[in-house]
Structure formats: structure tokens, C-alpha cells
Design a protein around this motif. Structure first.
Motif, PDB file in Angstrom:
ATOM      1  N   CYS A  13       1.295   8.581   0.778  1.00  0.00           N
ATOM      2  CA  CYS A  13       1.889   7.256   1.030  1.00  0.00           C
ATOM      3  C   CYS A  13       2.108   6.971   2.520  1.00  0.00           C
ATOM      4  O   CYS A  13       1.787   5.893   3.003  1.00  0.00           O
ATOM      5  CB  CYS A  13       3.201   7.113   0.269  1.00  0.00           C
ATOM      6  N   THR A  14       2.669   7.941   3.252  1.00  0.00           N
ATOM      7  CA  THR A  14       2.939   7.678   4.668  1.00  0.00           C
ATOM      8  C   THR A  14       1.643   7.481   5.453  1.00  0.00           C
ATOM      9  O   THR A  14       1.510   6.485   6.169  1.00  0.00           O
ATOM     10  CB  THR A  14       3.823   8.790   5.260  1.00  0.00           C
ATOM     11  N   PRO A  15       0.657   8.383   5.342  1.00  0.00           N
ATOM     12  CA  PRO A  15      -0.568   8.122   6.113  1.00  0.00           C
ATOM     13  C   PRO A  15      -1.381   6.915   5.633  1.00  0.00           C
ATOM     14  O   PRO A  15      -2.038   6.271   6.445  1.00  0.00           O
ATOM     15  CB  PRO A  15      -1.385   9.418   5.950  1.00  0.00           C
ATOM     16  N   SER A  16      -1.307   6.602   4.340  1.00  0.00           N
ATOM     17  CA  SER A  16      -2.232   5.574   3.824  1.00  0.00           C
ATOM     18  C   SER A  16      -1.596   4.225   3.526  1.00  0.00           C
ATOM     19  O   SER A  16      -2.303   3.234   3.383  1.00  0.00           O
ATOM     20  CB  SER A  16      -2.906   6.072   2.544  1.00  0.00           C
ATOM     21  N   HIS A  17      -0.284   4.192   3.355  1.00  0.00           N
ATOM     22  CA  HIS A  17       0.346   2.922   2.942  1.00  0.00           C
ATOM     23  C   HIS A  17       1.534   2.582   3.837  1.00  0.00           C
ATOM     24  O   HIS A  17       2.694   2.755   3.451  1.00  0.00           O
ATOM     25  CB  HIS A  17       0.877   3.031   1.505  1.00  0.00           C
ATOM     26  N   GLN A  18       1.251   2.075   5.033  1.00  0.00           N
ATOM     27  CA  GLN A  18       2.338   1.703   5.960  1.00  0.00           C
ATOM     28  C   GLN A  18       3.300   0.707   5.329  1.00  0.00           C
ATOM     29  O   GLN A  18       4.511   0.798   5.501  1.00  0.00           O
ATOM     30  CB  GLN A  18       1.740   1.000   7.167  1.00  0.00           C
ATOM     31  N   GLU A  19       2.741  -0.269   4.596  1.00  0.00           N
ATOM     32  CA  GLU A  19       3.574  -1.348   4.044  1.00  0.00           C
ATOM     33  C   GLU A  19       4.519  -0.779   2.985  1.00  0.00           C
ATOM     34  O   GLU A  19       5.700  -1.105   2.958  1.00  0.00           O
ATOM     35  CB  GLU A  19       2.695  -2.441   3.420  1.00  0.00           C
ATOM     36  N   TYR A  20       3.975   0.077   2.114  1.00  0.00           N
ATOM     37  CA  TYR A  20       4.782   0.714   1.061  1.00  0.00           C
ATOM     38  C   TYR A  20       5.864   1.594   1.689  1.00  0.00           C
ATOM     39  O   TYR A  20       7.017   1.590   1.256  1.00  0.00           O
ATOM     40  CB  TYR A  20       3.848   1.544   0.173  1.00  0.00           C
ATOM     41  N   ALA A  21       5.462   2.350   2.712  1.00  0.00           N
ATOM     42  CA  ALA A  21       6.387   3.315   3.329  1.00  0.00           C
ATOM     43  C   ALA A  21       7.540   2.629   4.053  1.00  0.00           C
ATOM     44  O   ALA A  21       8.551   3.268   4.353  1.00  0.00           O
ATOM     45  CB  ALA A  21       5.619   4.225   4.286  1.00  0.00           C
ATOM     46  N   LYS A  22       7.435   1.324   4.302  1.00  0.00           N
ATOM     47  CA  LYS A  22       8.544   0.604   4.945  1.00  0.00           C
ATOM     48  C   LYS A  22       9.596   0.182   3.928  1.00  0.00           C
ATOM     49  O   LYS A  22      10.653  -0.309   4.287  1.00  0.00           O
ATOM     50  CB  LYS A  22       8.014  -0.642   5.661  1.00  0.00           C
ATOM     51  N   VAL A  23       9.287   0.334   2.641  1.00  0.00           N
ATOM     52  CA  VAL A  23      10.198  -0.116   1.578  1.00  0.00           C
ATOM     53  C   VAL A  23      10.676   1.045   0.691  1.00  0.00           C
ATOM     54  O   VAL A  23      11.846   1.120   0.319  1.00  0.00           O
ATOM     55  CB  VAL A  23       9.484  -1.174   0.683  1.00  0.00           C
ATOM     56  N   MET A  48       4.437  18.011  -2.617  1.00  0.00           N
ATOM     57  CA  MET A  48       4.598  16.602  -3.000  1.00  0.00           C
ATOM     58  C   MET A  48       3.577  16.191  -4.057  1.00  0.00           C
ATOM     59  O   MET A  48       3.482  15.020  -4.412  1.00  0.00           O
ATOM     60  CB  MET A  48       4.482  15.683  -1.781  1.00  0.00           C
ATOM     61  N   GLU A  49       2.810  17.158  -4.563  1.00  0.00           N
ATOM     62  CA  GLU A  49       1.791  16.835  -5.574  1.00  0.00           C
ATOM     63  C   GLU A  49       2.080  17.501  -6.923  1.00  0.00           C
ATOM     64  O   GLU A  49       1.163  17.804  -7.680  1.00  0.00           O
ATOM     65  CB  GLU A  49       0.398  17.229  -5.042  1.00  0.00           C
ATOM     66  N   HIS A  50       3.390  17.701  -7.216  1.00  0.00           N
ATOM     67  CA  HIS A  50       3.699  18.408  -8.470  1.00  0.00           C
ATOM     68  C   HIS A  50       3.411  17.559  -9.713  1.00  0.00           C
ATOM     69  O   HIS A  50       3.081  18.086 -10.751  1.00  0.00           O
ATOM     70  CB  HIS A  50       5.132  18.957  -8.476  1.00  0.00           C
ATOM     71  N   PHE A  51       3.529  16.212  -9.586  1.00  0.00           N
ATOM     72  CA  PHE A  51       3.170  15.374 -10.744  1.00  0.00           C
ATOM     73  C   PHE A  51       1.668  15.451 -10.991  1.00  0.00           C
ATOM     74  O   PHE A  51       1.211  15.379 -12.120  1.00  0.00           O
ATOM     75  CB  PHE A  51       3.559  13.907 -10.520  1.00  0.00           C
ATOM     76  N   ASP A  81      -0.818  -5.729  -3.837  1.00  0.00           N
ATOM     77  CA  ASP A  81      -2.203  -6.130  -3.585  1.00  0.00           C
ATOM     78  C   ASP A  81      -2.718  -5.314  -2.394  1.00  0.00           C
ATOM     79  O   ASP A  81      -3.737  -4.621  -2.483  1.00  0.00           O
ATOM     80  CB  ASP A  81      -2.252  -7.639  -3.306  1.00  0.00           C
ATOM     81  N   ILE A  82      -1.969  -5.333  -1.317  1.00  0.00           N
ATOM     82  CA  ILE A  82      -2.416  -4.648  -0.100  1.00  0.00           C
ATOM     83  C   ILE A  82      -2.433  -3.124  -0.324  1.00  0.00           C
ATOM     84  O   ILE A  82      -3.333  -2.421   0.144  1.00  0.00           O
ATOM     85  CB  ILE A  82      -1.515  -5.066   1.098  1.00  0.00           C
ATOM     86  N   THR A  83      -1.449  -2.624  -1.096  1.00  0.00           N
ATOM     87  CA  THR A  83      -1.371  -1.180  -1.332  1.00  0.00           C
ATOM     88  C   THR A  83      -2.518  -0.724  -2.237  1.00  0.00           C
ATOM     89  O   THR A  83      -3.109   0.339  -2.017  1.00  0.00           O
ATOM     90  CB  THR A  83       0.003  -0.814  -1.945  1.00  0.00           C
ATOM     91  N   THR A  84      -2.855  -1.529  -3.250  1.00  0.00           N
ATOM     92  CA  THR A  84      -3.942  -1.141  -4.152  1.00  0.00           C
ATOM     93  C   THR A  84      -5.295  -1.252  -3.448  1.00  0.00           C
ATOM     94  O   THR A  84      -6.204  -0.462  -3.710  1.00  0.00           O
ATOM     95  CB  THR A  84      -3.906  -1.963  -5.453  1.00  0.00           C
ATOM     96  N   GLN A  85      -5.416  -2.211  -2.532  1.00  0.00           N
ATOM     97  CA  GLN A  85      -6.663  -2.261  -1.739  1.00  0.00           C
ATOM     98  C   GLN A  85      -6.848  -0.966  -0.956  1.00  0.00           C
ATOM     99  O   GLN A  85      -7.942  -0.402  -0.914  1.00  0.00           O
ATOM    100  CB  GLN A  85      -6.619  -3.428  -0.749  1.00  0.00           C
ATOM    101  N   SER A  86      -5.760  -0.474  -0.354  1.00  0.00           N
ATOM    102  CA  SER A  86      -5.940   0.778   0.399  1.00  0.00           C
ATOM    103  C   SER A  86      -6.107   1.963  -0.543  1.00  0.00           C
ATOM    104  O   SER A  86      -6.832   2.904  -0.242  1.00  0.00           O
ATOM    105  CB  SER A  86      -4.853   1.014   1.449  1.00  0.00           C
ATOM    106  N   ASP A  87      -5.480   1.918  -1.722  1.00  0.00           N
ATOM    107  CA  ASP A  87      -5.708   2.990  -2.701  1.00  0.00           C
ATOM    108  C   ASP A  87      -7.175   3.039  -3.109  1.00  0.00           C
ATOM    109  O   ASP A  87      -7.775   4.110  -3.203  1.00  0.00           O
ATOM    110  CB  ASP A  87      -4.828   2.793  -3.948  1.00  0.00           C
ATOM    111  N   GLU A  88      -7.740   1.863  -3.343  1.00  0.00           N
ATOM    112  CA  GLU A  88      -9.150   1.811  -3.738  1.00  0.00           C
ATOM    113  C   GLU A  88     -10.005   2.511  -2.671  1.00  0.00           C
ATOM    114  O   GLU A  88     -10.872   3.327  -2.994  1.00  0.00           O
ATOM    115  CB  GLU A  88      -9.584   0.355  -3.906  1.00  0.00           C
ATOM    116  N   GLU A  89      -9.698   2.192  -1.424  1.00  0.00           N
ATOM    117  CA  GLU A  89     -10.475   2.764  -0.323  1.00  0.00           C
ATOM    118  C   GLU A  89     -10.333   4.293  -0.270  1.00  0.00           C
ATOM    119  O   GLU A  89     -11.334   5.008  -0.160  1.00  0.00           O
ATOM    120  CB  GLU A  89      -9.934   2.155   0.964  1.00  0.00           C
ATOM    121  N   ILE A  90      -9.096   4.776  -0.405  1.00  0.00           N
ATOM    122  CA  ILE A  90      -8.925   6.235  -0.277  1.00  0.00           C
ATOM    123  C   ILE A  90      -9.502   6.976  -1.494  1.00  0.00           C
ATOM    124  O   ILE A  90     -10.021   8.076  -1.362  1.00  0.00           O
ATOM    125  CB  ILE A  90      -7.446   6.652  -0.007  1.00  0.00           C
TER     126      ILE A  90
END
Ligand code: FES
Ligand code: FE
Length: 405
Positions: free
Chosen positions: A210-220, A388-391, A358-367
Motif C-alpha cells: 500500500c505505501t509504495p503503490s497507493h499514495q492516495e490510500y496511504a493518506k487515509v 504484512m502478508e499473513h492474510f 477508482d485511482i487505487t484500483t487502477q494502480s492495483d491493476e498495473e501492479i
């Protein structure tokens, strides 16, 4: 597929499963081998419950939409009695798809090929020139199982799907607090992903990215923080919270589900301090859901079955469904829900409501696509998972057991 594709690796699927090393990602073949995908269809997609859509998409008798997964197409329809039913979109004559539009309204479901007609309950009511001995009552559309969770429509293609009763009992108060039966679908968007479906689900299971890939998410969201910072924030959140929205976790997901029960999970986590909702600046974007009276600085997660996930803010809910289309492609369908009496343009603005995911899923698609490209390399080998990957580990354990059958 020829075994050369795997550099001469002739191991059976069973051997491959037995060779999995816990604590690591899976071998390349799990993400590429069409034989494995075939087994996933039988053992996973045709067995479990999947989010098909929402009752607000089909308010009137005859309204329908198609839910499509892999080779299957399902007509989800409102009958004359107001019930929600699901029929396989496969004509009982010679198999043509019957509904060709993604959504619509029909008085009868008439096959475009030779015009056999089915009523909204799936009964065959007209078939020309079929002779005296032809029994229409034996030629209705194949039904799919449907269950409503509030207004969410879950569909299973199994004749004997896992039970949702444990979840219904356990989470009754959660569904009531958030008003699951008093929501409507405000928007939805499909993100096609050129990757195996498991890479998409795995990506959704961890916030290591989340931190490296989703700046917008990580602000919330506090979940993007490193574990020690997150635990401090969560402790404060739990101590100061009045508990009017359930805080206690229910972890019956993936490998923790009881045999015969569908897996589900509920949990509530803090947002970053001062944030109210999943939006730009953490601002409120819609009227409060259900019985919620205020913003408590948290958001809940809920999942049911292996492909359907929800993030519930105090003022809206976002649903994510990962749909396999073939062994090398899938899609992520994102759904935004608000309370059913909220008026677009007055109570919520669609752009503000949908911006974050929308913006977060666009970056998820890319990664996820980049992940698949690397996994496709001859040099890919399973890598070590982080704390952080136990789930994700839980998903992999469940997946391997399900694949084994
Ligand atoms: Fe549907 Fe012939 S295939 S009527
Ligand atoms: Fe992500």
C-alpha cells in the motif's frame, strides 16, 4: 500444454501442491498452467458463493442483468412475484445464450436462435413444432442458487454450496448497523486485468504494497502503516471507541472456515487520525449508513467466499469482486454503495464518492499485471512473504487445500 513449457517439469498437480513451501509465494505453474485452471473451475468457481450484484439493479419485474465468470453466464432476474432468481443463460434446446445484452427488462426470455421462450421463473412456456411427446416441464432453464445478504445478491453454481448460516448469525448486528438492506448501488466499474485471478486476490490480501503503490490510500488508511505504528493507532482506536459499530473480529475466512460453511471475515480498523471516510482528504462523501450516528475514525472489512470483498466506511461501502475469465486474465469489478434514500448530486457526488477506489484500483491493476509479467519469466522463483502478508498466506493455504479437493 506440453511439459516443455515448464522446462521439463513433469510433476503432477498433487506433487506441485505437496512441494509448496509455506512462507513463500507459489511456483510459476500455479499462475500459468491451464490444467490447474481447469481444476480451479471445478473445485472453486463452481462451488463457492460470489457477489453477482445488488437488488437495486433490478427493481421491477422482468429487470435482469448478466453475471459472467469464466465460461458461465447467469441471468439474475426479478420475477413477477418480486423474487430474485438466477438462471443459467444456456438455452435448453441447443444451448445458445438467451440474453445477449448485459442488462435489460424482459417479459419473456426468448432465445434468439429458434425462439424457445422461458418465463421469468425459467419455465419453458413456448417451443414451436416439438411434437406431442415433448415435455416442456422437463426443459426449464437450469437454476443457479441465489441468496440475499441485505440487498447483496450472492450466486453459487453449485447444487450443494457451502452454508451461509454461520455468517448470517454471527454478523446479523453488523448487517443491521450498516443497513445492508437499505443501500443502493451508486456506481460500478470493471477493471480488466491481464493476469491470473490469484495474483489479483493475493494483492487484495496484503497491505505491504500500500505505501509504495497507493499514495492516495496511504493518506487515509492506517493499514498502510508499518505493523508497530499500526498497532499503536489501533490500540488508541479501540480504547476511545464507544463500540456502537462492532469492533470485534470474526475470522472464519479461507483456511479458518468450518467444513461445510462458506468462509467469511469481519474486522474494523482505524483510519489515520482525523479521517472520516475513504476519499480525498478523508472527507465525508455521502449520508451516514444504516444506524450509524457519527464518524468514529474507523472502517470495516467484510468478505464472503473467496472472490468477494467489501470495505465499509461510515458513509458508503465499496465492494470488490475478482472474476476469473481464463487462466491468464481476470477482472476486478468495483461497486460503490450508498444508503438507498441518498440522492445523487444532492447527497453525494459520484466523482468524490468513487475517486479513491477508482485511482487505487487502477494502480492495483498495473501492479498485478507487472507481477504476472515477472512470474512469467524463466527466472521467477517463489519469494519469501513478509509479516504484512499473513492474510495472503492464509489464502494460499486455503487455495492449495481447495485445489487438492
Ligand atoms: Fe435456443 Fe434453439 S438454441 S431455441
Ligand atoms: Fe492495492
Amino acid at each position: 500444454m506440453a511439459t516443455d513449457e515448464w522446462n521439463g517439469d513433469k510433476r503432477s498437480i498433487e506433487e506441485l501442491i505437496a512441494d509448496y513451501q509455506p512462507g513463500y509465494s507459489m511456483e510459476q505453474r500455479f499462475y500459468k498452467d491451464p490444467e490447474i485452471y481447469k481444476r480451479e473451475i471445478q473445485n472453486i468457481f463452481l462451488k463457492h458463493w460470489v457477489l453477482a450484484g445488488h437488488v437495486s439493479q433490478i427493481p421491477n419485474s422482468g429487470d435482469y442483468f448478466l453475471f459472467e465468470m469464466d465460461k458461465e453466464s447467469v441471468i439474475v432476474i426479478r420475477t413477477r412475484d418480486g423474487e430474485v432468481k438466477a438462471h443459467l443463460n444456456v438455452c435448453r434446446h441447443r444451448g445458445s445464450h438467451i440474453c445477449l445484452e448485459k442488462e435489460g427488462n424482459a417479459k419473456l426470455l426468448t432465445c434468439p436462435y429458434h425462439a424457445w421462450s422461458f418465463d421469468l421463473d425459467g419455465n419453458l412456456v413456448a417451443a414451436r413444432l416439438m411434437g406431442e411427446d415433448f415435455d416442456k416441464s422437463q426443459n426449464g432453464l437450469h437454476p443457479a442458487r441465489v441468496e440475499l445478504v441485505g440487498g447483496l445478491i450472492l450466486v453459487s453454481l453449485s447444487e450443494n454450496p457451502p452454508s451461509l448460516e454461520a455468517m448470517r448469525k454471527d454478523l446479523a448486528d453488523v448487517f443491521e448497523t450498516f443497513g445492508f438492506d437499505k443501500m443502493k448501488l451508486a456506481a460500478s466499474k470493471t477493471f480488466p486485468i491481464a493476469a491470473n485471478w490469484k495474483l489479483a486476490v493475493e494483492n487484495y490480501q496484503e497491505c505491504y504494497h500500500c505505501t509504495p503503490s497507493h499514495q492516495e490510500y496511504a493518506k487515509v488508511h492506517a493499514l498502510a502503516l508499518a505493523p508497530e505504528k499500526f498497532s499503536g493507532l489501533k490500540k488508541d482506536f479501540l480504547e476511545t471507541n464507544d463500540g456502537s459499530i462492532r469492533l470485534g473480529e470474526s475470522n472464519c475466512y479461507f483456511d479458518l472456515a468450518k467444513p461445510g460453511d462458506e468462509g467469511y471475515q469481519y474486522g474494523r480498523n482505524p483510519l489515520l487520525r482525523g479521517m472520516k471516510s475513504g476519499s480525498l482528504g478523508g472527507e465525508a462523501v455521502a449520508p451516514l449508513l444504516g444506524k450509524i450516528r457519527d464518524y468514529d475514525g474507523g472502517a470495516s472489512e467484510f468478505m464472503v467466499g473467496p472472490l468477494s470483498f467489501f470495505l465499509i466506511y461510515n458513509d458508503h461501502m465499496v465492494g470488490y469482486r475478482f472474476v476469473p475469465n481464463a487462466h491468464d486474465r481476470c477482472s476486478c469489478d468495483v461497486f460503490w454503495f450508498v444508503r438507498d434514500d441518498a440522492v445523487e448530486g444532492k447527497d453525494y457526488d459520484l466523482e468524490k464518492l468513487t475517486w479513491l477506489w477508482d485511482i487505487t484500483t487502477q494502480s492495483d491493476e498495473e501492479i498485478i499485471v507487472n507481477n504476472q509479467r515477472g512470474v512469467d519469466s524463466h527466472f521467477y522463483q517463489p519469494g519469501r512473504l513478509s509479516e504484512m502478508e499473513h492474510f495472503e498466506q492464509s489464502f494460499l493455504n486455503w487455495y492449495l487445500a481447495a485445489l487438492k479437493g
